[in-house]
Design an enzyme around this catalytic site. Structure first.
Site, PDB file in Angstrom:
ATOM      1  N   ASP A 225     -38.939   9.630  42.424  1.00 16.94           N
ATOM      2  CA  ASP A 225     -37.941   9.387  43.467  1.00 16.94           C
ATOM      3  C   ASP A 225     -38.347  10.195  44.696  1.00 16.94           C
ATOM      4  O   ASP A 225     -39.524  10.486  44.883  1.00 16.94           O
ATOM      5  CB  ASP A 225     -36.539   9.750  42.971  1.00 16.94           C
ATOM      6  N   HIS A 248     -40.889   8.633  46.582  1.00 13.80           N
ATOM      7  CA  HIS A 248     -40.248   7.869  47.655  1.00 13.80           C
ATOM      8  C   HIS A 248     -40.261   8.598  48.989  1.00 13.80           C
ATOM      9  O   HIS A 248     -39.471   8.290  49.878  1.00 13.80           O
ATOM     10  CB  HIS A 248     -38.811   7.515  47.263  1.00 13.80           C
TER      11      HIS A 248
END
Length: 400
Positions: A225, A248
């Site tokens: 993430d 991310h």
């Protein structure tokens, strides 16, 4: 009445003198060591050491002077523990060994594996490992499709700390966020190594909220993430020398879902490198959203290496299928993208989609050079509802 001298009583002067001497003496003393193995911790990776850790912390926290909770080399099984202050002096938590988290789902009902709360002048370091054993829990994480999903434990949770430091720790395979920072002030994080598989859900590297004066430097973050996420109430955050990927990217947000007046302001991200991450530098807000503000944000001197979305502002963020069509009510303003170069793995290297109700204001692009190496032509820039300016090199050609 006592004899007066210079406006103060003799007794008062003596008290001040004795306190000064005590501070000087304690300051020169070496820190006292509280070894968890002396409190019953066994380094066999099986015996629960939670209570031994808590007893060592209790005594170290009560000690008047500098103290150290010492975790020697070896492997320790530790359940969910929270170490609370306030303490009577500066305290260090020195991890030389490896700590392993539970894998039994009965232990997944808390949001914390190892927590620290209400402590001033805390140091966590030592070169050891925190193994969240996240593979045992990731199958329970369905937050991308279920807004009521279970909150799995963060590996490290820091709440209400001041003047504290975290360094030289390796966090691997967290069940959820690796490091969660909430309501902390004046905290330094450096020389961290944070890793989890690229497909591990919600394994943010460092997540910051409602905190002020946080610095992150010289660290490698490889997760499933956000490498770093700054959510509502993050102010005066400085990030330098971070290598991110996979993951991310480094994100401001998402903003506007639950907090209306906890603004995000004065964010500086500099001298960072992104390797094959989904995103590079990103600002994202919910739509629909509560009213909020993200202001004074700088992304500067950043290299992108095969990044999917190198520069992105997304004011239509909503990962659920039940989202309503609406504009974000978060104002984004005073944003600088400067000296950002490298390669994009997709054709759209710069994508800024701002709110139609509150367009982004004063967004500046200076010296952007992002190339697309695919077979479908040159890199593109897409902009919507953005007010700002460009200067210097612009590749892809600016859309402001």
């Amino acid at each position: 009445m006592g004899i007066k001298y210079g406006g103060f009583g003799i007794v008062s002067q003596l008290v001040i003198l004795l306190l000064s001497i005590a501070v000087a003496v304690y300051g020169d003393l070496p820190p006292k060591i509280f070894d968890v193995t002396k409190y019953g911790a066994v380094a066999n990776g099986k015996t629960d050491a939670s209570q031994a850790f808590l007893r060592a912390w209790r005594d170290a926290c009560r000690y008047y002077g500098r103290s150290r909770v010492w975790i020697p080399k070896g492997t320790y099984f530790v359940g969910s523990v929270t170490f609370e202050g306030p303490c009577n002096g500066p305290i260090a938590f020195l991890i030389k060994g490896t700590l392993k988290a539970p894998t039994n789902p009965q232990h997944f009902l808390t949001d914390t594996w190892i927590g620290f709360r209400y402590v001033d002048s805390l140091t966590v370091k030592g070169g050891g490992y925190l193994d969240g054993q996240g593979a045992s829990a990731w199958k329970f994480n369905n937050c991308h499709t279920n807004p009521q999903c279970r909150t799995l434990p963060a590996t490290l949770r820091f709440d209400f700390l001041t003047n504290s430091k975290l360094s030289h720790i390796r966090s691997i395979n967290s069940k959820n966020t690796h490091i969660n920072i909430f309501a902390c002030n004046f905290m330094e994080i450096s020389n961290m190594r944070i890793t989890a598989p690229s497909n591990s859900p919600n394994t943010d590297g460092i997540r910051i909220g409602s905190s002020n004066q946080i610095s992150i430097s010289d660290s490698v973050i490889q997760t499933g993430d956000d490498c770093i996420a700054m959510v509502s109430g993050s102010q005066n955050i400085n990030i330098t020398g971070v290598a991110c990927g996979p993951g991310h990217g480094i994100s401001v947000g998402s903003l506007g879902r639950n907090h209306e007046h906890e603004y995000v302001m004065n964010i500086n991200i500099r001298n960072c490198t992104f390797f094959a991450s989904d995103n590079g530098v990103r600002i994202k807000t919910w739509a629909p959203s509560l009213t909020s503000l993200a202001s004074n944000i700088t992304f500067q001197d950043i290299q992108m290496i095969n990044v999917r979305n190198p520069i992105i502002i997304d004011q239509q963020y909503c990962p659920y299928s039940t989202c309503l069509e609406a504009e974000s009510a978060v104002q984004i303003e005073n944003v600088l993208f400067k000296n950002i170069w490298g390669t994009s793995s997709t054709k759209v290297a710069l994508n800024m989609q701002c709110s139609g109700a509150l367009p982004c204001k004063n967004v500046n692009l200076i010296n952007i050079n992002l190339a697309y190496r695919g077979r479908r032509g040159h890199a593109l820039a897409l902009c919507s509802h953005v007010l700002g300016s460009t200067s210097g090199q612009q590749n892809p050609p600016g859309c402001l």
